[in-house]
Design a protein around this motif. Structure first.
Motif, PDB file in Angstrom:
ATOM      1  N   ASP A  80       0.811  -1.205   0.000  1.00  0.00           N
ATOM      2  CA  ASP A  80       0.000   0.000   0.000  1.00  0.00           C
ATOM      3  C   ASP A  80       0.853   1.267   0.000  1.00  0.00           C
ATOM      4  O   ASP A  80       0.325   2.372  -0.171  1.00  0.00           O
ATOM      5  N   THR A  81       2.155   1.135   0.187  1.00  0.00           N
ATOM      6  CA  THR A  81       3.063   2.281   0.092  1.00  0.00           C
ATOM      7  C   THR A  81       3.335   2.672  -1.361  1.00  0.00           C
ATOM      8  O   THR A  81       3.934   3.709  -1.620  1.00  0.00           O
ATOM      9  N   GLY A  82       2.915   1.820  -2.302  1.00  0.00           N
ATOM     10  CA  GLY A  82       3.244   2.037  -3.702  1.00  0.00           C
ATOM     11  C   GLY A  82       4.468   1.258  -4.142  1.00  0.00           C
ATOM     12  O   GLY A  82       4.936   1.397  -5.271  1.00  0.00           O
ATOM     13  N   GLY A  83       4.979   0.408  -3.281  1.00  0.00           N
ATOM     14  CA  GLY A  83       6.168  -0.376  -3.605  1.00  0.00           C
ATOM     15  C   GLY A  83       5.862  -1.831  -3.848  1.00  0.00           C
ATOM     16  O   GLY A  83       4.764  -2.322  -3.565  1.00  0.00           O
ATOM     17  N   ILE A  84       6.847  -2.533  -4.408  1.00  0.00           N
ATOM     18  CA  ILE A  84       6.794  -3.983  -4.479  1.00  0.00           C
ATOM     19  C   ILE A  84       7.990  -4.528  -3.711  1.00  0.00           C
ATOM     20  O   ILE A  84       9.048  -3.882  -3.647  1.00  0.00           O
ATOM     21  N   ALA A  85       7.820  -5.686  -3.106  1.00  0.00           N
ATOM     22  CA  ALA A  85       8.873  -6.281  -2.286  1.00  0.00           C
ATOM     23  C   ALA A  85       8.970  -7.763  -2.596  1.00  0.00           C
ATOM     24  O   ALA A  85       7.966  -8.423  -2.846  1.00  0.00           O
ATOM     25  N   LEU A  86      10.200  -8.259  -2.576  1.00  0.00           N
ATOM     26  CA  LEU A  86      10.465  -9.671  -2.822  1.00  0.00           C
ATOM     27  C   LEU A  86      10.966 -10.312  -1.536  1.00  0.00           C
ATOM     28  O   LEU A  86      11.947  -9.844  -0.945  1.00  0.00           O
ATOM     29  N   TRP A  87      10.278 -11.372  -1.089  1.00  0.00           N
ATOM     30  CA  TRP A  87      10.634 -12.102   0.117  1.00  0.00           C
ATOM     31  C   TRP A  87      10.962 -13.545  -0.239  1.00  0.00           C
ATOM     32  O   TRP A  87      10.370 -14.110  -1.154  1.00  0.00           O
ATOM     33  N   ASP A  88      11.881 -14.114   0.527  1.00  0.00           N
ATOM     34  CA  ASP A  88      12.297 -15.498   0.303  1.00  0.00           C
ATOM     35  C   ASP A  88      12.069 -16.308   1.574  1.00  0.00           C
ATOM     36  O   ASP A  88      12.380 -15.853   2.683  1.00  0.00           O
ATOM     37  N   LEU A  89      11.479 -17.491   1.411  1.00  0.00           N
ATOM     38  CA  LEU A  89      11.280 -18.404   2.533  1.00  0.00           C
ATOM     39  C   LEU A  89      12.475 -19.350   2.614  1.00  0.00           C
ATOM     40  O   LEU A  89      12.675 -20.182   1.728  1.00  0.00           O
ATOM     41  N   VAL A  90      13.270 -19.219   3.663  1.00  0.00           N
ATOM     42  CA  VAL A  90      14.474 -20.038   3.829  1.00  0.00           C
ATOM     43  C   VAL A  90      14.317 -20.910   5.073  1.00  0.00           C
ATOM     44  O   VAL A  90      13.276 -20.908   5.726  1.00  0.00           O
ATOM     45  N   ASP A  91      15.371 -21.648   5.405  1.00  0.00           N
ATOM     46  CA  ASP A  91      15.366 -22.541   6.576  1.00  0.00           C
ATOM     47  C   ASP A  91      14.183 -23.508   6.541  1.00  0.00           C
ATOM     48  O   ASP A  91      13.431 -23.655   7.517  1.00  0.00           O
ATOM     49  N   ASN A  92      14.016 -24.134   5.358  1.00  0.00           N
ATOM     50  CA  ASN A  92      12.940 -25.114   5.195  1.00  0.00           C
ATOM     51  C   ASN A  92      11.570 -24.495   5.494  1.00  0.00           C
ATOM     52  O   ASN A  92      10.758 -25.040   6.227  1.00  0.00           O
ATOM     53  N   PHE A  93      11.343 -23.297   4.919  1.00  0.00           N
ATOM     54  CA  PHE A  93      10.079 -22.557   5.015  1.00  0.00           C
ATOM     55  C   PHE A  93       9.806 -21.998   6.411  1.00  0.00           C
ATOM     56  O   PHE A  93       8.665 -21.655   6.719  1.00  0.00           O
ATOM     57  N   HIS A  94      10.828 -21.830   7.239  1.00  0.00           N
ATOM     58  CA  HIS A  94      10.604 -21.344   8.595  1.00  0.00           C
ATOM     59  C   HIS A  94      10.961 -19.879   8.795  1.00  0.00           C
ATOM     60  O   HIS A  94      10.690 -19.316   9.865  1.00  0.00           O
ATOM     61  N   THR A  95      11.578 -19.229   7.799  1.00  0.00           N
ATOM     62  CA  THR A  95      12.002 -17.838   7.978  1.00  0.00           C
ATOM     63  C   THR A  95      11.794 -17.048   6.691  1.00  0.00           C
ATOM     64  O   THR A  95      12.217 -17.482   5.614  1.00  0.00           O
ATOM     65  N   PHE A  96      11.148 -15.881   6.804  1.00  0.00           N
ATOM     66  CA  PHE A  96      11.030 -14.951   5.693  1.00  0.00           C
ATOM     67  C   PHE A  96      12.245 -14.022   5.687  1.00  0.00           C
ATOM     68  O   PHE A  96      12.566 -13.411   6.711  1.00  0.00           O
TER      69      PHE A  96
END
Length: 355
Positions: A80-96
């Protein structure tokens, strides 16, 4: 696990199924002191939205309306800020883990879509702009200002990287082809009676579906005067999400502000409603298919629901209209096609309307 928020924001706006069986949830706090959002992953979908049973979770800087899987672990979020963000799930899906982000829209991002191939994306927003992104370098390569009002939704073609659809509060649906110097083609959305809110491609066809602000859903061919037009009066309020089932593209699911989720079955010249759920007590904001039979929904009532479509086929009366495009075929051909159409909407028959 330390990054997991203490509580989930009330308004669930995003649900996306993972191919391994888990689900991604997106929530926004629209009534608190801060306009924050949160992103969650549940390896066990039945545990959602219990915070104590989540696999991973992270607080975001703002609320958001859309998040999509980029690949097996990466998630693209339009903020909603007008931005896009890329997140990665690491540690066998336990951490963003936050990979990258940039703000280029001048108002909130309403929709994001990943282009076939996964190296680029398209976003749209309340600033009336459509942006094409290079995700490897996280910068926009093109900005288009063809719409005259809020751009509500983007849908990238399942297999063609240069093609995508957009719809806007200006009442128009555009077919984009970025290979052309003038990339926009205005699509005919009749018999849609009101402003479009959602648009989506039907996999493996030239068809698209568009949902309106008064609950109507229309399925048409992007090519002029080809095929039948299907019109469904599925809801009584605005359509908030449309999704074709990837494993069975004849199934189209729709969600609405009237608190319902509906599944219709469409083929070349006929349509029927096979499922309707009314268990949500607030806006149904998002839905996602898992396999060819399970449909997950979430809403502003803070509920996540799993529906088995085949075990819940409806017997209530449908409202289905089939319209034949007649510009390029003679009346006798139209009559024969109408005579061959069989609508089995609810076991009680349905009216057929031709134009």
């Amino acid at each position: 696990m330390d990054q997991i928020p203490a509580a989930m924001d009330r308004h669930l706006d995003v649900i996306q199924c993972h191919k391994d069986g888990g689900i991604l949830l997106g929530a926004s706090g629209l009534t608190g002191r801060y306009w924050l959002g949160s992103l969650w992953y549940y390896a066990n979908p039945d545990a959602a939205p219990d915070v104590e049973k989540c696999t991973a979770g992270v607080q975001l800087e703002a609320g958001f309306q859309e998040a999509v899987w980029l690949d097996d672990t990466k998630v693209l979020v339009g903020l909603d800020t007008g931005g896009i963000a890329l997140w990665d799930l690491v540690d066998n899906f336990h951490t963003f883990v936050h990979v990258s982000g940039v703000v280029e829209h001048d108002d909130l991002v309403t929709s994001v879509g990943v282009v076939s191939g996964g190296k680029s994306a398209v976003s749209c927003g309340a600033d009336r702009c459509v942006k094409v992104w290079d995700l490897e370098n996280m910068h926009s390569t093109n900005t288009y200002r063809a719409h005259h009002d809020v751009v509500e939704c983007i849908s990238c073609h399942p297999t063609e990287p240069a093609l995508f659809l957009s719809c806007s509060a200006d009442g128009r649906v555009f077919l984009w082809d970025t290979r052309k110097s003038r990339p926009v083609t205005v699509l005919d959305t009749s018999p849609l009676l009101h402003s479009p809110k959602q648009v989506v491609w039907q996999p493996g066809t030239h068809n698209f579906a568009v949902g309106g602000e008064c609950g109507q859903v229309v399925v048409k061919d992007t090519r002029k005067a080809v095929g039948a037009t299907l019109s469904f009066s599925c809801h009584s309020r605005a359509v908030t999400k449309l999704s074709f089932c990837q494993e069975n593209p004849c199934l189209l699911a729709s969600a609405s502000e009237d608190g319902t989720a509906v599944v219709v079955s469409v083929d070349k010249e006929a349509g029927r409603q096979i499922f309707k759920d009314t268990s949500h007590t607030d806006f149904v904001s998002s839905l996602s298919w898992q396999g060819n039979d399970n449909l997950f929904t979430c809403g502003w009532d803070s509920k996540v629901k799993n529906h088995c479509v085949s075990k819940s086929e409806q017997t209530c009366e449908d409202c289905v209209t089939v319209q034949m495009e007649t510009d390029c075929i003679d009346k006798e051909t139209v009559k024969k096609k109408i005579a061959n159409i069989s609508l089995v909407c609810n076991g009680n028959g349905a009216g057929l309307e031709s134009t």
